[in-house]
Write an enzyme that holds these catalytic residues in place. Structure first.
Site, PDB file in Angstrom:
ATOM      1  N   GLY A 141      32.600 -11.436  32.452  1.00 32.26           N
ATOM      2  CA  GLY A 141      33.027 -12.735  31.946  1.00 32.26           C
ATOM      3  C   GLY A 141      32.237 -13.884  32.535  1.00 32.26           C
ATOM      4  N   GLY A 175      -5.201 -19.098  16.490  1.00 32.02           N
ATOM      5  CA  GLY A 175      -4.011 -19.808  16.949  1.00 32.02           C
ATOM      6  C   GLY A 175      -3.654 -19.507  18.391  1.00 32.02           C
ATOM      7  N   ALA A 176      -4.029 -18.316  18.869  1.00 34.23           N
ATOM      8  CA  ALA A 176      -3.733 -17.989  20.262  1.00 34.23           C
ATOM      9  C   ALA A 176      -4.499 -18.916  21.199  1.00 34.23           C
ATOM     10  CB  ALA A 176      -4.086 -16.535  20.541  1.00 34.23           C
TER      11      ALA A 176
END
Length: 572
Positions: A190, A429-430
């Site tokens: 939790g 694009g890299a």
């Protein structure tokens, strides 16, 4: 077999005497009784669990919170425990907060005491945690969490949930102000999972669990049988990026905290600790030369993969660096190291895995680390060697555009001194999204092995379109001509066609290979980038450490460490 015991027969319990040095001894009176009561209160948080609860903790191969504090803190130092008797039973309310010394630095520490109420959270604990976080933010000191909690204390009702909410809010407000390192011990569920993941880094030992729900809830709601390790163990969380480090046991986790803190500043107004080094900044990095020579002179040539970690090691002082999320997205490496005594962050494409292509996991891993370095004034070195972003339906469906944009945004927003070293491949694009001059780099250098182009080898099809068409278009005619010639030598038509087809197919491959070589010679190199100023200079592999060290010293010498004051962007 006798039951283990913590009782030491050589250390019998003696009642503490409250006498004053130099004063005559008198029969204890009201004052001494008051001192005794006060002393018992100071000892209650450490002793309230009792021997049996401590033994149970040890039988599960887990330390108590007090033992964990001893391992974490500097030897001989004494923790300054805050609000030690907070809680209705004056027992610390299953949570300890303290200021401890780690490597001589003040650190705000909290830890759940699982021997008291299973380390669960109520409203008082939430306030106690919030006070610690606020103090850390106010004084500018790092936070270390030792999480070992069953979650909200059910008998406390909504108070336990309010406690978590108050702690969540306080920790979020110091995020980016001071770094926080969270250890996951035992079985956390939790809010016990949400809270530590708000921290900068999460460290999880083997044989531990944390998750929003436990296996029992999964079984009752979904009918699935799943073990804690399969649901929320280190193997699961290290691959998703929820856990940053997996270690063998609790002691390893605490020692890793001490090591990692050595690379981090106290807060966002300071630089990471400088450490003088005996490793000369002008040391020649011949091993980089050897690595690249063996790789590129092999049969696979410039397509040979290699481990970029070897280059990072050669650049760092004495080869020492600290990798972040080492089990996730190995096609990229994020690490902290030192060059000339100064801490620097590395983001490097690793061609040894998937050709160093950037996929969703790699982009998100990079983005998060870049943002961390940006917040805490850590300069960065990017090392580029990638054929581009990983294509495919699976990546598009998973959101590669969003993940790639997150990485690009982090790079554009980066304000610390930052350099780009192009090792080999930098395509399309890299390259455009990887810390070049237009996106804000302070320095871009390249090795002679650089292949910088709009497209990789596939670009031949576009650059030499006419030549490729001419070669492929002439194959049919050449086969027919060669077949007729072979038939004149006396072999059958079928044999002639087969031989001619094989011969001309081989000829076409050779011609296209010559075009590919021409493409590499004319376009897949750093020449055009140098002529346009996209690259500052070519650096020999053996001079890489010296070049980076000298530029880093210059830029850091003119950089002012201060909080990030830029506009808050929509995405993060």
């Amino acid at each position: 077999m006798s039951k283990p015991t913590l009782k030491n027969p050589f250390n019998p319990n003696r009642e503490v005497e409250f006498s004053i040095p130099g004063q005559a001894s008198y029969e204890p009176g009201l004052y001494e009784e008051t001192l005794k009561t006060g002393y018992e209160l100071t000892q209650r948080p450490q002793k309230s669990a009792g021997v049996a609860s401590t033994q149970r903790q040890h039988l599960k191969k887990r330390m108590t919170i007090w033992e964990r504090m001893q391992v974490l803190a500097d030897h001989g130092s004494k923790p300054n425990v805050l609000f030690q008797n907070w809680g209705p039973n004056l027992d610390g309310a299953s949570l300890v907060t303290a200021i401890v010394k780690v490597n001589g630095r003040d650190v705000a520490m909290y830890g759940h005491d699982f021997t008291v109420r299973a380390g669960s959270m109520d409203a008082t604990n939430g306030k106690k945690l919030a006070n610690l976080f606020q103090l850390a933010g106010k004084r500018g000191i790092p936070v270390v969490g030792m999480n070992d909690s069953a979650g909200a204390y059910v008998p406390a009702g909504v108070g336990g949930l309010d406690g978590y909410a108050e702690a969540f809010t306080a920790l979020r407000k110091i995020s980016g102000r001071v770094p926080s390192l969270m250890c996951m011990f035992g079985f956390n569920a939790g809010g016990g999972s949400y809270l530590p993941r708000q921290g900068s880094f999460v460290i999880q030992p083997n044989d531990t669990f944390f998750g929003l729900t436990g296996p029992g809830v999964v079984k009752s709601v979904l009918g699935e049988d799943v073990t804690p390790d399969e649901l929320g163990g280190p193997k699961v969380h290290s691959q998703s990026g929820v856990t940053d480090f997996v270690v063998q046991d609790e002691a390893s986790a605490l020692y890793l905290v001490r090591e990692l803190l050595g690379y981090l500043p106290d807060n966002n107004e300071s630089l990471a600790p400088y450490r003088p080094t005996s490793d000369p900044v002008d040391r020649k990095t011949w091993d980089i030369d050897i690595l690249l020579k063996k790789a590129f002179n092999s049969p696979t040539g410039f397509n040979t993969p290699f481990d970029i970690g070897i280059i990072i090691q050669q650049i760092c002082d004495h080869g020492d660096y600290f990798e972040i999320q080492p089990d996730r997205a190995r096609n990229t490496i994020c690490a902290l190291g030192r060059i000339g005594g100064n801490v620097v962050g590395f983001v490097a494409n690793n061609s040894a895995v998937s050709s160093g292509q950037i996929d969703i996991a790699a982009a998100l891993k990079n983005a998060r680390f870049i943002r961390f370095c940006n917040l805490y004034n850590i300069p960065m070195v990017f090392m580029e060697d990638t054929t581009g972003f990983l294509p495919g339906r699976e990546q598009e469906e998973g959101g590669i555009v969003q993940a790639g944009r997150a990485m690009l945004d982090a790079i554009v927003d980066l304000r610390t001194p930052r350099f780009l070293v192009i090792i080999r491949n930098a395509f399309g694009g890299a390259y455009a999204s990887y810390n070049n001059y237009p996106t804000g780099a302070d320095l871009v250098i390249a090795l002679p092995t650089t292949r910088l182009a709009v497209m990789g080898p596939a670009g031949v099809e576009f650059v030499y379109k006419k030549e490729v068409r001419a070669i492929r278009g002439s194959v049919k005619e050449r086969i027919e001509r060669e077949s007729r010639r072979l038939q004149k030598t006396g072999i059958s038509e079928k044999q002639a066609i087969a031989q001619a087809t094989a011969s001309m197919t081989q000829w076409a491959k050779q011609e296209e290979a010559l075009l590919a070589q021409r493409y590499e010679r004319e376009l897949m190199n750093p020449n055009e980038a140098l002529s346009l100023g996209s690259i500052s200079s070519i650096v020999m592999p053996s001079d890489l450490r010296q070049s980076l060290a000298e530029n880093l010293a210059f830029h850091l010498g003119h950089y002012k460490a201060e909080p990030l004051n830029d506009i808050q962007r929509e995405f993060h």
